[in-house]
Design a protein around this motif. Structure first.
Motif, short mmCIF file in Angstrom:
data_model
loop_
_atom_site.label_atom_id
_atom_site.label_comp_id
_atom_site.label_asym_id
_atom_site.label_seq_id
_atom_site.Cartn_x
_atom_site.Cartn_y
_atom_site.Cartn_z
N TYR A 281 0.81 -1.22 0.00
CA TYR A 281 0.00 0.00 0.00
C TYR A 281 0.84 1.27 0.00
N GLY A 284 3.57 0.36 -3.19
CA GLY A 284 2.95 -0.02 -4.45
C GLY A 284 3.49 -1.28 -5.09
N ALA A 425 -12.01 5.15 4.81
CA ALA A 425 -10.61 5.57 4.63
C ALA A 425 -9.86 5.58 5.96
N ALA A 433 -7.08 3.02 0.47
CA ALA A 433 -6.71 2.81 -0.93
C ALA A 433 -7.94 2.63 -1.80
N ALA A 436 -9.66 6.02 -2.15
CA ALA A 436 -8.89 6.87 -3.06
C ALA A 436 -9.12 6.46 -4.51
N ARG A 437 -9.21 5.15 -4.74
CA ARG A 437 -9.44 4.67 -6.12
C ARG A 437 -10.79 5.15 -6.64
N GLY A 444 -8.32 11.72 -4.63
CA GLY A 444 -7.73 10.39 -4.43
C GLY A 444 -6.26 10.48 -4.09
N ARG A 445 -5.54 11.39 -4.75
CA ARG A 445 -4.11 11.53 -4.48
C ARG A 445 -3.87 12.00 -3.04
N LEU A 448 -4.46 9.12 -0.59
CA LEU A 448 -3.35 8.16 -0.61
C LEU A 448 -2.13 8.71 0.12
N GLU A 449 -1.79 9.97 -0.13
CA GLU A 449 -0.63 10.56 0.55
C GLU A 449 -0.82 10.60 2.06
N ALA A 451 -2.76 8.60 3.81
CA ALA A 451 -2.74 7.22 4.31
C ALA A 451 -1.32 6.68 4.41
N ARG A 452 -0.49 6.98 3.44
CA ARG A 452 0.89 6.49 3.48
C ARG A 452 1.66 7.12 4.64
#
Length: 491
Positions: A281, A284, A425, A433, A436-437, A444-445, A448-449, A451-452
């Motif tokens: 995740y 990637g 989320a 993820a 975000a998809r 979505g970006r 993801l940022e 979450a990471r």
């Protein structure tokens, strides 16, 4: 004979971790919620761990070969149930049956080694190979699971069990000796129920309390588990022919060995679960690529397990346990102290330290446990070793996975989402993820940022918690084992 025992052990050990890298594919297909995701991963180890004490006593009374083969047949049938699952709950049910079959297999493997190998040196080497297979199986689970998921789908992680089960059962019928220990009474079924219910309630309570939002019912279940296990211990102390001779835990090295096994597998179980998610995740990688990158733990585990008997013979059990557990502490500290975002070279070093520590500690611990009991109680020793092993893996995911999940949710702030999308989320990195998809674009970006970064921050804190837990147990273990203590042939 050792090859037959180890092939079965390899499958049972792999199934504790094989779904780690298959989880994203499984989430996309079955859409389990955050709690269902954790149950899918760790119900196997918790059921297996809860049943091992009873299974060890059954194997001593009714035959170790009989229980071994019966359990492995059930393991194969359960694999089919899990592989054909079209809902989260069918998959969880399949994992429960896998745990039941595994519980019948695992104590028998170690107790049969105790019966077959009577020479101290031969038995030490056999246990070293056994521990290597058990540990490497847990480490190979993500690699094999990743390959199968990428080239087939998540159900292939279960279908792969079936041909191995058939071949092993056929070989076991021909090669393995039977052993039944002389006993003085029937199986104590009320005690068996107490042990199973106590372990499962304890694990449930730890899982929910660790999430940081436990209600009074969760705390009550945790206390109930402690009470049931206390009643089980009291009943065993009064029994003429106990399921588990709890007096063994008065022996310092025996208790230290059980604690070392529990903590070694708690560490590797949690680390493989979280790092497998991190690789997919956060960075990637595909399932196969993520599995391949967990190989340092398997290689180091193999080296530690095979070298442990040699080191133990020359330096004693205390040194091997201290070095093994110390390597686990070092691995978690490396992960915690490295500035985020972490890179793979750091994670590879962490996996290598954890694998080496597990290999050293598990092999020394298994030797102590098996050598501390007479042959007729070998099933009990195997049950203690395997209970600690499987509860370690299950509780590693349940306890440290829940701690990480709670921290992840706390860090998931400022998201451009609302309602059910926001809850999904914040619930898990897999949910983030997926959200975000569906959102796509700039939203979505950003999800993801966030979450990471949240996953990295939570991983750092969880590593500190893990290092502290293992450090405390390392001190206790060194204190319990006398200086110069050596493994003997038992009594």
């Amino acid at each position: 004979m050792l090859a037959v025992l180890c092939s079965s052990l390899l499958l049972v050990a792999m199934d504790a971790t094989i779904l780690n890298v298959a989880l994203p594919s499984l989430i996309a297909h079955l859409r389990p919620g955050p709690l269902e995701q954790l149950w899918i991963i760790d119900i196997y180890g918790l059921v297996l761990g809860g049943l091992l004490v009873t299974s060890g006593a059954v194997s001593d009374r009714f035959g170790r070969k009989l229980l071994f083969l019966t359990g492995f047949v059930l393991f194969g049938l359960a694999s089919v149930v899990a592989a054909t699952a079209d809902s989260s709950w069918q998959l969880i049910a399949g994992r429960v049956l896998l745990g039941l079959g595994g519980a019948m297999v695992m104590p028998s493997t170690l107790s049969l080694i105790r019966t077959i190998f009577t020479d101290d040196r031969e038995r030490a080497l056999a246990i070293g190979i056994w521990a290597a297979v058990a540990g490497v199986g847990a480490c190979l689970g993500p690699l094999i699971g990743g390959f199968l998921v990428e080239h087939f789908n998540w159900s292939a992680a279960f279908w792969v069990n079936v041909p191995v089960v058939v071949a092993t059962v056929v070989a076991g019928l021909r090669l393995l000796p039977e052993y039944r220990a002389p006993q003085h009474g029937p199986l104590d079924w009320p005690a068996a129920l107490l042990s199973v219910a106590g372990v499962v309630a304890l694990a449930w309570g730890i899982k929910h309390v660790a999430k940081g939002s436990a209600d009074p019912a969760d705390v009550g279940v945790l206390l109930l588990g402690c009470l049931l296990l206390a009643l089980f211990a009291r009943r065993q102390l009064a029994a003429h022919d106990p399921l588990l001779d709890v007096r063994l835990f008065r022996n310092g090295p025996f208790l230290a060995a059980a604690l070392a096994t529990l903590l070694a597998m708690l560490a590797i179980g949690a680390a493989l679960f979280l790092i497998s998610l991190w690789l997919q995740y956060v960075h990637g990688y595909s399932p196969a690529q993520a599995g391949l990158r967990t190989l340092p733990s398997a290689a180091a585990m193999l080296a530690g397990s095979l070298s442990s008997p040699w080191i133990m013979h020359r330096t004693g059990v205390r040194t091997v346990l201290a070095v093994g557990l110390g390597a686990l502490v070092a691995g978690f500290l490396l992960l915690a102290l490295t500035p985020v975002p972490n890179g793979y070279p750091v994670v590879a070093g962490v996996l290598a330290l954890l694998g080496l520590g597990d290999g050293l500690a598990m092999t020394a611990a298994a030797s102590v446990l098996v050598s501390s009991v007479p042959p007729r109680r070998a099933g009990q020793a195997g049950a203690v070793s395997e209970t600690a092993y499987e509860l370690g893996v299950g509780l590693g995911v349940a306890l440290l996975g829940s701690v990480h999940g709670a921290l992840f949710t706390r860090h998931m702030t400022g998201l451009p989402l609302g309602g059910a999308e926001l809850a999904e989320a914040r619930g898990s990195v897999g949910g983030a993820a997926e959200a975000a998809r569906r959102a796509g674009g700039e939203t979505g970006r950003r999800v993801l940022e966030t979450a990471r970064a949240a996953f990295d921050d939570a991983l750092t804190t969880t590593a500190y918690v893990s290092a502290a837990i293992v450090a405390v147990v390392t001190v206790i273990t060194v204190w319990l084992v006398p200086r110069g203590f050596k493994v003997t042939g038992g009594h």
